[in-house]
Design a protein around this motif. Structure first.
Motif, short mmCIF file in Angstrom:
data_model
loop_
_atom_site.label_atom_id
_atom_site.label_comp_id
_atom_site.label_asym_id
_atom_site.label_seq_id
_atom_site.Cartn_x
_atom_site.Cartn_y
_atom_site.Cartn_z
N VAL A 35 13.00 -46.78 -34.99
CA VAL A 35 11.84 -47.09 -34.12
C VAL A 35 10.60 -46.63 -34.66
N ASP A 41 13.57 -52.65 -32.97
CA ASP A 41 12.54 -52.74 -31.66
C ASP A 41 12.49 -51.83 -30.60
N GLY A 42 13.70 -51.07 -30.51
CA GLY A 42 13.77 -50.21 -29.18
C GLY A 42 15.01 -49.47 -29.47
N TRP A 82 10.73 -47.14 -27.12
CA TRP A 82 10.14 -48.35 -27.70
C TRP A 82 8.93 -48.14 -28.25
N ARG A 93 5.64 -56.88 -25.78
CA ARG A 93 6.59 -56.86 -24.26
C ARG A 93 6.62 -58.18 -23.54
#
Length: 95
Positions: A35, A41-42, A82, A93
């Motif tokens: 991350v 991405d998360g 995230w 987001r």
């Protein structure tokens, strides 16, 4: 361990409709560093210990990621990470 697995399963069931895919390396530390590097991405995991996320969580936060630790199942923590807006290639987001 059974309680942690039950909570993990419920979390994955809630997350699946919201994401394209789920992948696990098997290492909290590696996933947090990915991350931080912008190649993941998360990260969400139920049932992590302090030693699972302490150093890599610092790396991720220093890179601009947002790290959230919540009380979790079985006396362990629930980790959510995230990318922050400072990370190169950080996904937007969804609203």
């Amino acid at each position: 361990m059974r309680e942690v697995r039950a909570v993990q399963g419920a979390a994955v069931a809630r997350l699946l409709p919201e994401v394209r895919d789920i992948r696990r390396s098997g290492s909290c530390a590696i996933d947090l560093c990915r991350v931080a590097a912008g190649s993941l991405d998360g990260y969400v995991e139920e049932g992590v210990h302090l030693w699972d996320h302490a150093a890599a969580g610092l790396v991720a936060r220093r890179a601009g990621a947002r790290l959230e630790l919540l009380p979790g199942a079985g006396g362990r923590e629930s980790a959510r990470v995230w990318p922050g807006s400072r990370l190169r290639g950080a996904p937007r987001r969804r609203t």
